[in-house]
Scaffold this motif. Structure first.
Motif, PDB file in Angstrom:
ATOM      1  N   LEU A  39       0.821  -1.215   0.000  1.00  0.00           N
ATOM      2  CA  LEU A  39       0.000   0.000   0.000  1.00  0.00           C
ATOM      3  C   LEU A  39       0.851   1.258   0.000  1.00  0.00           C
ATOM      4  CD1 LEU A  39      -2.913  -0.924   2.420  1.00  0.00           C
ATOM      5  CD2 LEU A  39      -3.153  -0.124   0.077  1.00  0.00           C
ATOM      6  N   SER A  40       1.972   1.208   0.722  1.00  0.00           N
ATOM      7  CA  SER A  40       2.846   2.382   0.734  1.00  0.00           C
ATOM      8  C   SER A  40       3.362   2.667  -0.673  1.00  0.00           C
ATOM      9  CB  SER A  40       4.040   2.154   1.665  1.00  0.00           C
ATOM     10  OG  SER A  40       3.583   1.932   2.980  1.00  0.00           O
ATOM     11  N   LEU A  43      -0.012   3.424  -3.039  1.00  0.00           N
ATOM     12  CA  LEU A  43      -0.666   4.704  -2.777  1.00  0.00           C
ATOM     13  C   LEU A  43       0.321   5.864  -2.814  1.00  0.00           C
ATOM     14  CD1 LEU A  43      -3.365   3.976  -0.055  1.00  0.00           C
ATOM     15  CD2 LEU A  43      -3.678   4.399  -2.486  1.00  0.00           C
ATOM     16  N   GLY A  44       1.548   5.619  -2.361  1.00  0.00           N
ATOM     17  CA  GLY A  44       2.563   6.672  -2.415  1.00  0.00           C
ATOM     18  C   GLY A  44       2.777   7.149  -3.847  1.00  0.00           C
ATOM     19  N   LEU A  47      -0.566   8.888  -5.219  1.00  0.00           N
ATOM     20  CA  LEU A  47      -0.788  10.242  -4.709  1.00  0.00           C
ATOM     21  C   LEU A  47       0.240  11.220  -5.276  1.00  0.00           C
ATOM     22  CD1 LEU A  47      -1.718   9.562  -0.971  1.00  0.00           C
ATOM     23  CD2 LEU A  47      -3.242   9.979  -2.886  1.00  0.00           C
ATOM     24  N   ILE A 152      -9.770   3.915   2.163  1.00  0.00           N
ATOM     25  CA  ILE A 152      -9.148   3.773   3.482  1.00  0.00           C
ATOM     26  C   ILE A 152     -10.201   3.931   4.586  1.00  0.00           C
ATOM     27  CG2 ILE A 152      -7.407   4.703   5.076  1.00  0.00           C
ATOM     28  CD1 ILE A 152      -5.712   5.439   2.695  1.00  0.00           C
ATOM     29  N   THR A 153     -11.153   4.866   4.388  1.00  0.00           N
ATOM     30  CA  THR A 153     -12.207   5.043   5.387  1.00  0.00           C
ATOM     31  C   THR A 153     -13.000   3.747   5.551  1.00  0.00           C
ATOM     32  OG1 THR A 153     -12.363   7.359   4.740  1.00  0.00           O
ATOM     33  CG2 THR A 153     -14.182   6.481   6.050  1.00  0.00           C
ATOM     34  N   VAL A 156     -10.864   1.292   7.479  1.00  0.00           N
ATOM     35  CA  VAL A 156     -10.771   1.620   8.910  1.00  0.00           C
ATOM     36  C   VAL A 156     -12.069   1.233   9.627  1.00  0.00           C
ATOM     37  CG1 VAL A 156     -10.738   3.622  10.479  1.00  0.00           C
ATOM     38  CG2 VAL A 156      -8.994   3.405   8.721  1.00  0.00           C
TER      39      VAL A 156
ATOM     40  N   VAL B  26      -7.819   7.506   9.466  1.00  0.00           N
ATOM     41  CA  VAL B  26      -7.725   7.569   8.000  1.00  0.00           C
ATOM     42  C   VAL B  26      -6.553   8.466   7.602  1.00  0.00           C
ATOM     43  CG1 VAL B  26      -8.881   8.369   5.889  1.00  0.00           C
ATOM     44  CG2 VAL B  26     -10.161   7.058   7.593  1.00  0.00           C
ATOM     45  N   TYR B  29      -3.195   6.582   8.277  1.00  0.00           N
ATOM     46  CA  TYR B  29      -2.878   5.561   7.263  1.00  0.00           C
ATOM     47  C   TYR B  29      -2.522   6.203   5.922  1.00  0.00           C
ATOM     48  CZ  TYR B  29      -4.333   1.697  10.258  1.00  0.00           C
ATOM     49  OH  TYR B  29      -4.410   0.783  11.268  1.00  0.00           O
ATOM     50  N   LEU B  30      -3.352   7.153   5.506  1.00  0.00           N
ATOM     51  CA  LEU B  30      -3.144   7.776   4.197  1.00  0.00           C
ATOM     52  C   LEU B  30      -1.777   8.467   4.112  1.00  0.00           C
ATOM     53  CD1 LEU B  30      -4.766   8.533   1.485  1.00  0.00           C
ATOM     54  CD2 LEU B  30      -5.004  10.764   2.542  1.00  0.00           C
ATOM     55  N   MET B  32       0.795   8.018   6.019  1.00  0.00           N
ATOM     56  CA  MET B  32       1.885   7.075   6.213  1.00  0.00           C
ATOM     57  C   MET B  32       2.229   6.371   4.899  1.00  0.00           C
ATOM     58  SD  MET B  32       2.024   3.587   8.325  1.00  0.00           S
ATOM     59  CE  MET B  32       0.692   2.996   7.416  1.00  0.00           C
ATOM     60  N   PHE B  33       1.201   5.873   4.213  1.00  0.00           N
ATOM     61  CA  PHE B  33       1.443   5.210   2.923  1.00  0.00           C
ATOM     62  C   PHE B  33       2.083   6.204   1.954  1.00  0.00           C
ATOM     63  CE2 PHE B  33      -2.501   2.485   3.970  1.00  0.00           C
ATOM     64  CZ  PHE B  33      -1.720   1.550   4.627  1.00  0.00           C
ATOM     65  N   TRP B  34       1.563   7.410   1.983  1.00  0.00           N
ATOM     66  CA  TRP B  34       2.017   8.455   1.064  1.00  0.00           C
ATOM     67  C   TRP B  34       3.507   8.748   1.269  1.00  0.00           C
ATOM     68  CZ3 TRP B  34       0.911  14.244   2.294  1.00  0.00           C
ATOM     69  CH2 TRP B  34       1.403  15.046   1.274  1.00  0.00           C
TER      70      TRP B  34
END
Lengths: 161, 157
Positions: A39-40, A43-44, A47, A152-153, A156, B26, B29-30, B32-34
């Motif tokens: 995911l890092s 999504l990194g 984004l 992600i919401t 969670v 949220v 997590y967001l 951190m991944f980023w």
């Protein structure tokens, strides 16, 4: 269709990997590690392209250049995410299947975000040739960020349902 | 002291309100991944296995400001989550390992950022640079692992 899914979920739980992740003390956190590391990277890199399309941050590279730089690892990250996610799902598949937050996550938000991402990545070559990106690129980048926030919401919220 | 933080008015409100805690999770997590993803790409570039045709310093300049922004947001949101059960988190040994891994990761991230222009200017990226980048990457993975071990081993989080 529902019967088929339940049958598949039961079968997954009984597989060696499904049972392994569920019952072993160390396997669960390691599987989570696979999912989160993927995911890092995924999504990194998603984004980064979205923000560049939005015009937020440094403009050392154009969006088209950044898209090409990140493309390979973006999809390597995706494969790692899917592997980890599949293993986590297998461990308690029948429970996940009836979880409303999980249903929203995998049934709606993930496919929507994924398709949107493919569209954005495809169009970024055209939108990102100049320093300043067109309005449609900005909108698309922002929309993708919001779609991943929804994913992600929902994730969670899974333990709360 | 940590118990007192947990009992502070705003912490109790925040921890006791479902949507507030969920929103901050949220964000955690967001971001951190980023930031880990952005830093990982630079590390992989130093190691010579990502974006090979792009100049290292160009890629680092593009990605590092986002990475540090994401990290600051992840730390702030993480502190909010910590505060709601500070009395349990503060003495937890696995949490200490997580913080240690995070600290080391940050040190290596700073090293990579500091040296990136120098490595990029060299005719070839030196071997020790690749080692530093690989350690930086492994430290982030270790941080994620220890974070995942906390709920598994300690039932926290």
């Amino acid at each position: 269709m529902h019967g088929l899914l339940v049958g598949f979920a039961k079968w997954l739980e009984g597989t060696p990997w499904g049972t392994g992740v569920r019952t072993s003390l160390w396997a669960y956190p390691f599987t989570q590690l696979i999912h989160f590391t993927g995911l890092s990277i995924w999504l990194g890199t998603n984004l980064a392209l979205d923000l560049r399309l939005l015009g937020v941050g440094k403009r050392r590279e154009t969006a088209a250049e950044l898209r090409d730089d990140l493309f390979a690892w973006n999809w390597i990250g995706f494969c790692i995410v899917v592997l980890g996610g599949f293993l986590l799902f297998s461990s308690t598949a029948t429970t996940f299947l009836v979880n409303i937050a999980f249903q929203w996550k995998l049934g709606f938000f993930v496919p929507a975000a994924l398709l949107w991402h493919i569209f954005v990545q495809w169009k970024a070559r055209e939108w990102g040739t100049t320093q300043e990106t067109p309005a449609i690129a900005k909108f698309s980048g922002l929309a993708e960020i919001l779609l991943w926030v929804c994913v992600i919401t929902a994730a969670v919220e899974i333990p709360n349902h | 002291m940590w118990e007192a933080l947990e009992q502070t008015g705003w912490v109790k409100t925040f921890g006791g309100t479902g949507w507030m805690y969920a929103s901050v999770s949220v964000i955690h997590y967001l971001t951190m991944f980023w930031f880990i993803g952005s830093m990982a790409v630079v590390d992989l570039r130093v190691m010579g296995i990502a974006a090979r045709k792009r100049d290292l310093s160009e890629l680092a300049t593009q990605l590092f400001p986002w990475a540090w922004t994401g990290m600051v947001l992840a730390i702030i949101s993480g502190f909010f989550m910590f505060a709601t059960a500070a009395g349990d988190w503060a003495p937890d040994p696995v949490f200490h390992v997580k913080l240690l891994m995070m600290g080391l990761s940050i040190v290596f991230a700073i090293l990579v950022q500091m040296f990136a222009p120098k490595w990029a200017a060299a005719p070839e990226i030196p071997a020790w640079a690749k080692v530093v980048a690989a350690i930086a990457l492994l430290l982030w993975i270790a941080t994620i692992l220890t974070a995942s071990e906390i709920p598994a081993m300690e039932g926290l989080g």
